[in-house]
Write a protein that holds these residues in place. Structure first.
Motif, PDB file in Angstrom:
ATOM      1  N   ASP A 112       0.880  -1.170   0.000  1.00 25.38           N
ATOM      2  CA  ASP A 112       0.000   0.000   0.000  1.00 25.38           C
ATOM      3  C   ASP A 112       0.918   1.221   0.000  1.00 25.38           C
ATOM      4  OD1 ASP A 112      -1.732   2.068   0.469  1.00 25.38           O
ATOM      5  OD2 ASP A 112      -2.726   1.164   2.199  1.00 25.38           O
ATOM      6  N   GLY A 113       0.998   1.886  -1.136  1.00 26.82           N
ATOM      7  CA  GLY A 113       1.940   2.990  -1.274  1.00 26.82           C
ATOM      8  C   GLY A 113       1.492   4.287  -0.659  1.00 26.82           C
ATOM      9  N   THR A 114       0.236   4.352  -0.227  1.00 29.50           N
ATOM     10  CA  THR A 114      -0.316   5.580   0.362  1.00 29.50           C
ATOM     11  C   THR A 114      -1.152   5.178   1.571  1.00 29.50           C
ATOM     12  OG1 THR A 114      -2.008   5.424  -1.379  1.00 29.50           O
ATOM     13  CG2 THR A 114      -0.276   7.037  -1.707  1.00 29.50           C
ATOM     14  N   PHE A 115      -0.486   4.878   2.676  1.00 30.88           N
ATOM     15  CA  PHE A 115      -1.134   4.271   3.844  1.00 30.88           C
ATOM     16  C   PHE A 115      -2.245   5.143   4.421  1.00 30.88           C
ATOM     17  CE2 PHE A 115      -1.096   3.677   8.539  1.00 30.88           C
ATOM     18  CZ  PHE A 115      -1.614   2.391   8.576  1.00 30.88           C
ATOM     19  N   GLY A 116      -2.000   6.450   4.590  1.00 35.94           N
ATOM     20  CA  GLY A 116      -3.022   7.321   5.157  1.00 35.94           C
ATOM     21  C   GLY A 116      -3.452   6.877   6.537  1.00 35.94           C
ATOM     22  N   ALA A 117      -4.747   6.622   6.715  1.00 30.15           N
ATOM     23  CA  ALA A 117      -5.274   6.119   7.983  1.00 30.15           C
ATOM     24  C   ALA A 117      -5.429   4.602   7.982  1.00 30.15           C
ATOM     25  CB  ALA A 117      -6.612   6.782   8.302  1.00 30.15           C
ATOM     26  N   GLY A 118      -4.954   3.942   6.926  1.00 24.60           N
ATOM     27  CA  GLY A 118      -4.894   2.482   6.925  1.00 24.60           C
ATOM     28  C   GLY A 118      -6.117   1.761   6.415  1.00 24.60           C
ATOM     29  N   GLY A 119      -7.018   2.427   5.727  1.00 29.04           N
ATOM     30  CA  GLY A 119      -8.242   1.775   5.276  1.00 29.04           C
ATOM     31  C   GLY A 119      -8.004   0.619   4.331  1.00 29.04           C
ATOM     32  N   TYR A 120      -7.197   0.834   3.283  1.00 31.80           N
ATOM     33  CA  TYR A 120      -6.937  -0.228   2.317  1.00 31.80           C
ATOM     34  C   TYR A 120      -6.061  -1.320   2.938  1.00 31.80           C
ATOM     35  CZ  TYR A 120      -8.575   3.348  -0.936  1.00 31.80           C
ATOM     36  OH  TYR A 120      -9.317   4.310  -1.567  1.00 31.80           O
ATOM     37  N   THR A 121      -5.068  -0.914   3.710  1.00 34.11           N
ATOM     38  CA  THR A 121      -4.213  -1.892   4.378  1.00 34.11           C
ATOM     39  C   THR A 121      -5.035  -2.811   5.273  1.00 34.11           C
ATOM     40  OG1 THR A 121      -2.171  -0.590   4.303  1.00 34.11           O
ATOM     41  CG2 THR A 121      -2.414  -2.126   6.136  1.00 34.11           C
ATOM     42  N   SER A 122      -5.953  -2.249   6.047  1.00 37.23           N
ATOM     43  CA  SER A 122      -6.777  -3.058   6.943  1.00 37.23           C
ATOM     44  C   SER A 122      -7.592  -4.088   6.167  1.00 37.23           C
ATOM     45  CB  SER A 122      -7.721  -2.154   7.753  1.00 37.23           C
ATOM     46  OG  SER A 122      -6.994  -1.308   8.618  1.00 37.23           O
ATOM     47  N   ALA A 123      -8.147  -3.682   5.026  1.00 29.44           N
ATOM     48  CA  ALA A 123      -8.950  -4.599   4.217  1.00 29.44           C
ATOM     49  C   ALA A 123      -8.100  -5.730   3.643  1.00 29.44           C
ATOM     50  CB  ALA A 123      -9.635  -3.832   3.092  1.00 29.44           C
ATOM     51  N   ILE A 124      -6.864  -5.431   3.267  1.00 22.12           N
ATOM     52  CA  ILE A 124      -5.971  -6.464   2.733  1.00 22.12           C
ATOM     53  C   ILE A 124      -5.556  -7.434   3.844  1.00 22.12           C
ATOM     54  CG2 ILE A 124      -3.747  -6.875   1.626  1.00 22.12           C
ATOM     55  CD1 ILE A 124      -4.076  -4.064   0.334  1.00 22.12           C
ATOM     56  N   LEU A 125      -5.225  -6.869   5.019  1.00 24.36           N
ATOM     57  CA  LEU A 125      -4.866  -7.716   6.154  1.00 24.36           C
ATOM     58  C   LEU A 125      -6.013  -8.647   6.542  1.00 24.36           C
ATOM     59  CD1 LEU A 125      -3.046  -5.113   8.437  1.00 24.36           C
ATOM     60  CD2 LEU A 125      -1.964  -7.025   7.237  1.00 24.36           C
ATOM     61  N   ALA A 126      -7.236  -8.145   6.456  1.00 21.68           N
ATOM     62  CA  ALA A 126      -8.406  -8.932   6.841  1.00 21.68           C
ATOM     63  C   ALA A 126      -8.586 -10.169   5.969  1.00 21.68           C
ATOM     64  CB  ALA A 126      -9.662  -8.067   6.787  1.00 21.68           C
ATOM     65  N   ARG A 127      -7.958 -10.173   4.812  1.00 20.41           N
ATOM     66  CA  ARG A 127      -8.047 -11.311   3.906  1.00 20.41           C
ATOM     67  C   ARG A 127      -6.840 -12.233   4.010  1.00 20.41           C
ATOM     68  NH1 ARG A 127     -11.139  -7.392   2.758  1.00 20.41           N
ATOM     69  NH2 ARG A 127     -13.040  -7.594   1.518  1.00 20.41           N
ATOM     70  N   GLY A 128      -6.079 -12.082   5.081  1.00 16.75           N
ATOM     71  CA  GLY A 128      -5.003 -13.012   5.374  1.00 16.75           C
ATOM     72  C   GLY A 128      -3.703 -12.756   4.653  1.00 16.75           C
ATOM     73  N   ALA A 129      -3.542 -11.569   4.073  1.00 12.92           N
ATOM     74  CA  ALA A 129      -2.318 -11.257   3.336  1.00 12.92           C
ATOM     75  C   ALA A 129      -1.341 -10.470   4.210  1.00 12.92           C
ATOM     76  CB  ALA A 129      -2.650 -10.471   2.073  1.00 12.92           C
TER      77      ALA A 129
END
Length: 345
Positions: free
Chosen positions: A40-57
């Motif tokens: 995730d090249g633009t972490f910000g507040a972590g919205g996209y990162t959280s969704a990716i983590l939630a899928r086991g990645a």
């Protein structure tokens, strides 16, 4: 320019709530798989990162804003080692990933522009809704917007406002800035916004503040956002594994044009070899496969719930096994200010 990074939870630097733009569409375009490694090249507040983590990645998350990295420490601590935070620019994502021993990423997501948490933090000087120093630096380094208005000549300021902000009154605004600065240099957001509203008032029926385009232009110039975007695209091409996905969300026509041209040039949507002139080299093998139906935009429910999604455009491509091509001179031309010329305003 609208903004969209962030998560529906309190973000670093303030109590405001943030909603990630096109979240489901991004996760779908990434084809997130359990055990995969994504950036995730633009972490910000972590919205996209959280969704990716939630899928086991696993996720490597970058942000050039040190406050965003500090705000993500609790998410990293709760990830069981699956999230690694790196303070840095996504234009250097290849170096960041390699420094962690990672090569051949399964997916990369880039959400271009300023984050909602930066807009909402008045002291950063991104917003014209609050009086604050005219700063606009994402990483708190280098020249500020106030420095540009104090140091650059009238022609350069006008060119910045016209090209990066599509401001038709760019010359009029630049003329006022240069005329005023010997005795009253522009150092605060409201000071600049009030002057622009005076010399280039909004037209009847116009809903946005007349200074909006100029603020956008200055922010892009301060942070070299278009150059950073191009460097990020080239770096992503180099770091993705075959069948890895590159997903990019933009909020401005200049950004979208660069992404669109990148995918067009990298997917072989040019002249066929049979139509080449004699002696002309054959086109390089495509490095991305790009499906039809792009760009993807937010649906009406999301636009209603999150006004910041209204200008968002999502484009994505799937990496082939062809070698990365590296920087593209023609694409880089789109990131630079054109030669100054007389314009209206």
């Amino acid at each position: 320019m609208m903004v969209g990074r962030g998560e529906g939870q309190p973000a670093a630097g303030g109590p405001a709530h943030h909603i990630p733009v096109l979240l489901e569409e991004i996760v779908s375009a990434l084809c997130v798989k359990e055990g995969g490694v994504y950036l995730d090249g633009t972490f910000g507040a972590g919205g996209y990162t959280s969704a990716i983590l939630a899928r086991g990645a696993e996720v490597i998350a970058l942000d050039r804003d040190p406050e965003a990295i500090a705000g993500g420490q609790s998410l990293a601590a709760a990830s069981g080692g699956r999230l690694r935070l790196v303070e840095g620019r996504f234009g250097e994502l290849d170096a960041a990933a390699l420094s962690l021993g990672v090569q051949g990423l399964d997916g990369i997501v880039l959400d271009i522009g300023v984050s909602s948490m930066q807009i909402d933090e008045a002291a950063r000087g991104f917003s014209l809704r609050h009086d604050a120093p005219l700063d606009m630096r994402m990483e708190k380094k280098g020249r500020t917007a106030a420095d540009i208005l104090l140091e650059d000549d009238e022609e350069t300021i006008a060119n910045i406002l016209f090209h990066y902000g599509e401001e038709r009154a760019s010359r009029r605004i630049a003329r006022a800035i240069v005329a005023d600065r010997p005795t009253a240099p522009y150092v605060s957001t409201l000071q600049l916004a009030e002057m622009i509203a005076r010399v280039a008032p909004a037209k009847p029926g116009e809903l946005t503040h007349p200074a909006t385009r100029s603020f956008q232009a200055l922010r892009i110039a301060v942070n070299d956002e278009l150059g950073e975007l191009a460097r990020g695209l080239f770096a992503a091409e180099a770091m993705l594994a075959a069948q890895g996905r590159l997903v990019v969300v933009t909020f401005h026509s200049l950004e979208d044009r660069i992404v669109k041209q990148f995918f067009a040039r990298r997917s072989g949507r040019g002249r066929a070899a049979s139509r080449l002139l004699p002696g002309e080299p054959a086109p390089e093998a495509p490095t991305f496969v790009v499906t039809a139906g792009q760009p993807i935009v937010a649906g009406e429910p999301e636009r209603f719930e999150n006004p910041r999604s209204r200008s968002a455009k999502l484009r994505f491509g799937e990496r082939t096994g062809a070698p990365a091509r590296g920087p593209d001179v023609e694409l880089l031309k789109l990131t630079r200010l054109p030669p100054s010329r007389r314009r209206r305003g």
